[in-house]
Design a protein around this motif. Structure first.
Motif, PDB file in Angstrom:
ATOM      1  N   PRO A 199     -15.763  -2.639   5.921  1.00 20.60           N
ATOM      2  CA  PRO A 199     -16.283  -1.495   6.803  1.00 20.60           C
ATOM      3  C   PRO A 199     -15.143  -0.755   7.579  1.00 20.60           C
ATOM      4  N   ARG A 200     -14.037  -1.629   7.795  1.00 20.61           N
ATOM      5  CA  ARG A 200     -12.916  -0.932   8.655  1.00 20.61           C
ATOM      6  C   ARG A 200     -12.375   0.204   7.857  1.00 20.61           C
ATOM      7  N   LEU A 201     -12.302  -0.083   6.699  1.00 22.75           N
ATOM      8  CA  LEU A 201     -11.583   1.086   5.814  1.00 22.75           C
ATOM      9  C   LEU A 201     -12.529   2.271   5.732  1.00 22.75           C
ATOM     10  N   GLY A 202     -13.632   2.193   5.903  1.00 18.83           N
ATOM     11  CA  GLY A 202     -14.477   3.371   5.870  1.00 18.83           C
ATOM     12  C   GLY A 202     -14.264   4.197   7.105  1.00 18.83           C
ATOM     13  N   GLU A 203     -13.862   3.482   8.088  1.00 13.48           N
ATOM     14  CA  GLU A 203     -13.633   4.283   9.505  1.00 13.48           C
ATOM     15  C   GLU A 203     -12.053   5.099   9.552  1.00 13.48           C
ATOM     16  N   ARG A 204     -11.399   4.619   8.234  1.00  8.96           N
ATOM     17  CA  ARG A 204     -10.048   5.083   8.332  1.00  8.96           C
ATOM     18  C   ARG A 204      -9.593   5.845   7.141  1.00  8.96           C
ATOM     19  N   LEU A 205     -10.749   6.279   6.510  1.00  9.28           N
ATOM     20  CA  LEU A 205     -10.332   6.915   5.275  1.00  9.28           C
ATOM     21  C   LEU A 205      -9.252   7.873   5.101  1.00  9.28           C
ATOM     22  N   VAL A 206      -9.122   8.796   6.295  1.00  6.76           N
ATOM     23  CA  VAL A 206      -8.518   9.866   6.187  1.00  6.76           C
ATOM     24  C   VAL A 206      -7.331   9.546   6.811  1.00  6.76           C
ATOM     25  N   GLN A 207      -7.009   8.356   7.208  1.00  5.34           N
ATOM     26  CA  GLN A 207      -5.703   7.950   8.014  1.00  5.34           C
ATOM     27  C   GLN A 207      -4.681   7.669   6.988  1.00  5.34           C
ATOM     28  N   VAL A 233       0.867  -1.182  -0.112  1.00 11.21           N
ATOM     29  CA  VAL A 233       0.012  -0.027   0.174  1.00 11.21           C
ATOM     30  C   VAL A 233       0.726   1.273  -0.097  1.00 11.21           C
ATOM     31  N   PHE A 234       0.253   2.217  -0.388  1.00  9.72           N
ATOM     32  CA  PHE A 234       1.223   3.585  -0.436  1.00  9.72           C
ATOM     33  C   PHE A 234       1.105   4.060   0.940  1.00  9.72           C
ATOM     34  N   ALA A 235       2.085   3.853   1.845  1.00 13.03           N
ATOM     35  CA  ALA A 235       2.270   4.100   3.209  1.00 13.03           C
ATOM     36  C   ALA A 235       1.874   5.532   3.406  1.00 13.03           C
ATOM     37  N   ARG A 236       2.424   6.516   2.843  1.00 13.25           N
ATOM     38  CA  ARG A 236       2.588   7.884   3.086  1.00 13.25           C
ATOM     39  C   ARG A 236       1.027   8.640   2.630  1.00 13.25           C
ATOM     40  N   MET A 237       0.182   7.795   1.763  1.00  9.24           N
ATOM     41  CA  MET A 237      -0.863   8.387   1.338  1.00  9.24           C
ATOM     42  C   MET A 237      -2.148   7.938   2.356  1.00  9.24           C
ATOM     43  N   THR A 238      -3.266   8.741   2.181  1.00  8.80           N
ATOM     44  CA  THR A 238      -4.390   8.167   3.063  1.00  8.80           C
ATOM     45  C   THR A 238      -5.238   6.924   2.202  1.00  8.80           C
ATOM     46  N   VAL A 239      -5.715   6.354   3.126  1.00  8.24           N
ATOM     47  CA  VAL A 239      -6.433   5.228   2.901  1.00  8.24           C
ATOM     48  C   VAL A 239      -7.422   5.439   1.570  1.00  8.24           C
ATOM     49  N   ARG A 240      -8.092   6.803   1.449  1.00  8.71           N
ATOM     50  CA  ARG A 240      -9.104   7.060   0.542  1.00  8.71           C
ATOM     51  C   ARG A 240      -8.187   7.345  -0.766  1.00  8.71           C
ATOM     52  N   GLU A 241      -6.893   7.935  -0.629  1.00  8.46           N
ATOM     53  CA  GLU A 241      -6.036   8.222  -1.762  1.00  8.46           C
ATOM     54  C   GLU A 241      -5.534   6.945  -2.551  1.00  8.46           C
TER      55      GLU A 241
END
Ligand SMILES: Nc1ncnc2c1ncn2[C@@H]1O[C@H](COP(=O)(O)OP(=O)(O)O)[C@@H](O)[C@H]1O
Ligand SMILES: [Mg+2]
Lengths: 238, 305
Positions: A124-132, A89-97
């Protein structure tokens, strides 16, 4: 005609031969699993299909057209999604990105938005962390993100490289449930696993890879029952 | 105190130029881990390109009124375009085929590329300094004894606008995100359907275009250039990029302005002035790296592009 056909593919890293005469096929709608020990060549096989590494010889066809002349981004555009080994995953980008990048090849914003909703329903877990930032997620969440990201291209064939690696038994269960669900919704799946039991339990067919060669190929049920496979990969003699 | 603030103003102007150049170093490093030694020479080319444009349209001195805006825009944009294309060609012809070669190969190629550009410029405009027309009239405003010239406003203003545009591009556009993704993980980016050749070319285009803008601005600011100008400016801008954290875009901007400030203040306050400013600049770099090896804004893993 199979959706994916790999025929007589050889791959080498410098002088190290990684694959010898690999042939396999995946039919539309199937879950096919590729199992084998560490270093057998499973990841290399998926990388060759995605165009990340060029075979020395052989043919790879998807929906009848030759993939070997295509760059990796063109392979994605043809409809192959690839969730790579180690999640990447792109670690330094948000989940949404990360999820948006999964839809890089697509133009229709409204379709992408509805697919994003779909992925968030599955995870659903990803939905809670979209901006992380993706780098702050747990291993299991990163795996969900890697799969979700691959789904965002709306692939016809989804290739998963050891999605259960390093996850807790409970999460492994969740991931395999999700794979079944993805398959039920019409996406063809090529699943690479060391977790042979579980992989064969959800697959229709399987291939067993040993030091770069395919040594067994059969229905999942037969492989599960086979003495040789049980001894080598299912933890114990028959 | 006035003298100090005067040097701050001067330092910000110098810093604007270094920052624009530093961005190209840091973006290219971020995406292909190459120190592009030819980048300083692309900056010099920017000065010569804009000089050529100005000569072609017959501008050899101050321009007034609305025409000034048009002429500045024309000179900046053409320098950016021509330098951008030069950067893309350099990547395509020299670096691309070495992308998977051992690190030393592209590094040496970059040094060779730098020599080639310097020699081409020497053939084109000769070995001596070449005057650059003073297109910007020179009214200046004085704030309690601190003089700010129109040129300085142009340098800093242009640098700030370009940097803001770059930030918006990198963080808010699809292509900008593709660049960041490619910098973080090239294979994973390809699996998203990103064409990394295009993305890397785009990085060279933008980095070199910013150097082109810096080239024009430096022509206006110093009123002269020569074929070897990019050597020292490039070295300082590279220092700025490392100071800020190589690979980090905000770091390059910060580092550029800091280096400019340090240089201006050192020139003023150290006896013997200008000769020592380089020593001070590099000492600052060494000191920062001792305490923060990854640079001011660099993380242990630098936030690339
Ligand atoms: N980048 C590489 N360079 C050299 N050898 C590699 C590289 N990647 C894999 N190999 C070798 O290729 C073989 C197959 O590796 P891989 O495809 O990763 O196996 P698996 O995914 O089944 O564990 C191994 O012998 C491995 O050491
Ligand atoms: Mg593997």
């Amino acid at each position: 005609m199979a959706l994916l056909e790999v025929e007589g593919v050889d791959v080498a890293y410098g002088r190290i031969r990684a694959l010898s005469r690999i042939s396999l096929r995946v039919e539309q709608g199937e879950i096919v699993t590729l199992i084998g020990a560490n270093g057998a060549g499973k990841t290399t096989t998926l990388r060759a299909i995605s165009g990340l590494i060029r075979p020395l010889r052989g043919a790879i066809r998807f929906d009848g057209s030759d993939l070997l002349r295509l760059t990796p981004d063109q392979v994605v555009r043809r409809g192959i999604g690839h969730s790579p080994e180690g999640r990447r995953v792109f670690a330094r980008m948000t989940v949404r990105e990360n999820l948006e990048l999964g839809a890089f090849t697509r133009d229709r914003a409204s379709e992408v938005a509805s697919d994003l909703k779909g992925v968030l329903t599955i995870f659903p877990r990803l939905g809670e962390r979209l901006v992380q930032k993706a780098g702050t997620l747990s291993g299991g969440e990163q795996q969900m993100l890697a799969i979700g990201r691959a789904l965002m291209s709306r692939p016809r064939l989804l290739m998963l490289d050891e999605p259960s690696l390093g996850l807790s038994p409970l999460l492994v269960q969740t991931i395999f449930e999700v794979i079944k669900r993805i398959s039920a919704s019409g996406t063809t799946v090529l699943l690479v696993e060391q977790n042979a039991h579980q992989a064969l339990a959800i697959a229709q067919r399987g291939y067993v890879l040993e030091v770069g060669k395919i040594v067994h190929e059969d229905s999942a049920a037969n492989l599960l029952a086979s003495d040789a496979v049980r001894a080598a990969y299912l933890g114990g003699a028959a | 105190m006035e003298i100090f603030f005067q040097q701050v103003v001067n330092g910000l102007s110098l810093g604007g130029i270094y920052a624009l150049i530093a961005l190209g170093y840091t973006m290219v490093y971020g995406i292909i881990e190459l120190i592009n030694f030819a980048h300083g020479d692309v900056y010099t080319l920017g000065t010569f390109f804009s000089l050529a444009i100005l000569s072609a349209i017959g501008v050899s001195g101050e321009v007034h009124g609305p025409a000034l805006i048009g002429i500045v825009a024309l000179a900046v944009l053409s320098a950016m375009l021509l330098c951008g294309v030069t950067g893309v060609l350099i990547e395509r012809l020299a670096y691309r085929r070495l992308r998977n070669a051992p690190r030393l190969a592209p590094l040496i190629t970059a040094i060779g590329m730098s020599f080639i550009l310097e020699n081409v410029m020497q053939l084109w405009r000769g070995p001596s300094p070449v005057p650059f027309p003073q297109v910007i009239p020179n009214p200046s405003a004085s704030f309690g004894g601190v003089v700010v010239s129109a040129k300085q406003v142009l340098v800093v203003g242009l640098a700030v606008v370009m940097m803001a545009a770059l930030q918006v591009f990198i963080y808010n556009t699809k292509l900008g995100k593709a660049m960041r993704a490619t910098a973080q993980d090239r294979d994973a980016a390809q699996l998203m359907g990103i064409n990394i050749n295009t993305t890397i070319a785009l990085t060279f285009l933008i980095g070199s275009a910013l150097a082109g803008a810096a080239g024009f601005v430096s022509g206006v600011y110093y009123g002269t250039t020569w074929f070897f100008n990019g050597f020292e400016a490039g070295l300082k801008a590279f220092t700025a990029a490392v100071l800020g954290g190589i690979g980090n875009v905000a770091g390059a901007m910060l580092g550029g302005f800091l280096i400019g400030l340090v240089e201006a203040v050192a020139t003023q306050y150290i006896p013997g002035g200008a000769q020592w400013s380089n020593v001070v600049v590099f000492s600052v770099l060494v000191l920062v790296l001792i305490f923060r090896p990854s640079g001011l804004l660099g993380e242990s893993l630098p936030e690339k592009v």
